[in-house]
Design an enzyme around this catalytic site. Structure first.
Site, short mmCIF file in Angstrom:
data_model
loop_
_atom_site.label_atom_id
_atom_site.label_comp_id
_atom_site.label_asym_id
_atom_site.label_seq_id
_atom_site.Cartn_x
_atom_site.Cartn_y
_atom_site.Cartn_z
N HIS A 259 -28.95 -26.48 27.01
CA HIS A 259 -28.40 -27.21 28.15
C HIS A 259 -26.93 -26.86 28.39
CE1 HIS A 259 -28.52 -31.23 30.60
NE2 HIS A 259 -28.16 -30.18 31.32
N CYS B 37 -27.35 -35.41 25.32
CA CYS B 37 -27.87 -34.10 24.90
C CYS B 37 -26.86 -32.97 24.92
CB CYS B 37 -29.07 -33.75 25.78
SG CYS B 37 -30.44 -34.92 25.68
#
Length: 515
Positions: A102, A52
């Site tokens: 993130h 991710c």
């Protein structure tokens, strides 16, 4: 010159192969199909790293993961590396992030002017892998629980996050539409669905008949027949510790399809606001995902591998001067950076402060050719024990696992990637050519040493910070309590699966491991 507004819509862990625009017959995504009808759709687009956080970093910087030392999901994007946001800001754009990105480390903006909500995952070094511990090392707590516990829910942690993302994105669009002096904007709207665990509301579960759910095209491959990379992931995901039945597989795929429809509904509502407010008229709209999802193919789940279901992503872009149509050439997400800058710069790339490794798609859309005909993808996170890299050129895919046997697939003849042609004399010239391109400016011995050093340094910082109570001090705060909301690092060592499981309502007891 009027610069186009740019809206980047992102899903998380959405495989291209499950979407009707790429040929799936069952999944229902009417809003994405409507968007694709007026977009340039890239048929063979890849993530440049199959996990991710680094996948987003290279997309924002136009640079491959090793170039920015984005080794894993606990790696920082260096604050000294300009992102597309910095360049767009210099061109007069207002830049906003709403949803998941993130970012790890103290820089939680990386050129965005503002963030509308906190992030779903930890911003500290909690998830640093440790290759010295072997392939079972899994700091996020990933396991087959996400598959075995799949099914309906009334509420989940990811629904909390994505509903909040949609709410503030909608409000931002209305605010942008009624500005007195409309300057151009770049708005990133990033959802966490359909990332595992596979839980979905009854509304979206009921869009599919359970008996209609298709099963994987390739069933589980015996452990002794797995390539090294797949064997590592077998242990990292705990497939030896849980029994996954065919009904678990069908449940997980059913829920995943519902989660895809959940994202589609959100895209539809957001695009409607763009159309109703008039913002869509001169807007560039991009839809993509950070990586795919194996979804039980070959017995594998999640991402972290270079097989098509994991590495290939959906990608479409529409807007002024972009003709609708399909494009079969191999591309990747690192190309988004130069594409957006050329669009913002009226077809011209603004002066860059440093190198990039992506190449704009605009020549492709104009009927021309790009210099590159290949995509590079890397993997160096948990589950691996050595640097891994893939190159896709035309129908050929070459996979390098440092110190172990390579893999070569001809997707035109073998779309399920079942026959390893590495060492086959008929493909010797192709293999040599792809290997040389893959290793160009990428020294696996040097990369391996750098990764081990980085892991050790970040683990030391994380362990030491815990003694002073300083852990998790990088989580982005918009509202009171954001440092404790969603999945956090410091003090919570249960792992992502456990945290998400607790937040599910109604609660489902954890799947039991084998004795």
């Amino acid at each position: 010159m009027k610069r186009p507004n740019i809206i980047l819509l992102m899903a998380d862990q959405m495989a291209a192969s499950v979407l009707p625009i790429y040929g799936h017959k069952l999944v229902r995504t009417p809003h994405l199909e409507r968007l694709a009808a007026r977009a340039a759709v890239l048929d063979t687009a890849f993530s440049n790293i199959t996990n991710c956080a680094p996948a987003r970093y290279k997309m924002l910087t136009g640079r491959l993961p090793h170039s920015i030392q984005a080794w894993d999901n606990a790696a920082e994007l260096p604050a000294s590396i300009p992102t597309v946001n910095h360049y767009l800001g210099k061109l007069g754009y207002a830049t906003t992030l709403c949803g998941k990105m993130h970012f790890v480390g103290p820089d939680q903006l990386h050129g965005y002017d503002e963030r509308l909500i906190t992030d779903i995952y930890p911003a500290d070094f909690a998830w640093v892998p440790d290759w010295t511990q072997g392939p079972r090392n899994a700091p996020t707590g990933i396991s087959m629980r996400g598959v075995i516990e799949a099914g309906e829910c009334l509420r989940s942690l990811q629904i909390d996050f994505d509903d909040e993302t949609e709410h503030w994105a909608q409000q931002k669009l209305f605010d942008l539409a009624r500005r007195a002096e409309p300057t151009p904007f770049f708005l990133t709207i990033s959802f966490s669905h359909p990332h595992s665990p596979f839980t979905v509301t009854g509304e979206h579960w009921d869009r599919y008949r359970h008996d209609d759910i298709d099963m994987p095209a390739v069933g589980p491959i015996p452990l002794e027949q797995l390539d090294t990379h797949s064997e590592w992931l077998y242990y990292s995901h705990g497939r030896d510790r849980f029994e996954v039945t065919p009904e678990h597989v069908r449940n997980a795929r059913h829920a995943y399809y519902g989660m895809v429809s959940y994202v589609d509904d959100k895209v539809g509502r957001l695009v409607k606001i763009l159309e109703d407010t008039g913002l869509a008229k001169d807007a560039v709209i991009v839809f993509t995902s950070d990586h795919g999802e194996m979804l039980g193919e070959r017995g594998m789940w999640y991402k972290q591998t270079f097989f098509e279901s994991s590495a290939r992503v959906p990608l479409m872009i529409s807007g002024p001067g972009i003709p609708a149509g399909r494009h079969a050439g191999v591309t990747s997400l690192v190309d988004l950076f130069p594409t957006l800058l050329e669009l913002a710069g009226d077809g011209r790339m603004p002066p860059l402060a440093g190198p990039i490794e992506g190449e704009s798609w605009l020549a492709l859309f104009g009927g021309g050719k790009r210099r590159s005909d290949a995509a590079i993808s890397e993997y160096s996170d948990m589950g691996a024990c050595a640097p891994c890299r893939m190159i896709r050129a035309g129908s050929l895919k070459y996979v390098y696992t440092h110190g172990h046997r390579a893999q070569l697939f001809d997707l035109a003849r073998d779309p399920l990637e079942l026959t390893n042609l590495s060492g086959d004399g008929a493909y010797a010239a192709d293999e040599a050519r792809l290997r040389a391109r893959l290793l160009e400016a990428w020294d696996p011995d040097r990369i391996h040493a750098a990764i081990l050093r980085s892991q050790a340094e970040r683990r030391l910082i994380y362990e030491t910070a815990g003694k002073s109570g300083a852990r998790d001090n990088w989580s982005y705060v918009v509202r009171n309590g954001d440092k404790r909301r969603f999945v956090r690092g410091g003090g919570d060592q249960e792992g992502t699966v456990a945290v998400k499981g607790r937040a599910r309502f109604p609660y489902v007891a954890p799947a039991k491991e084998r004795a």
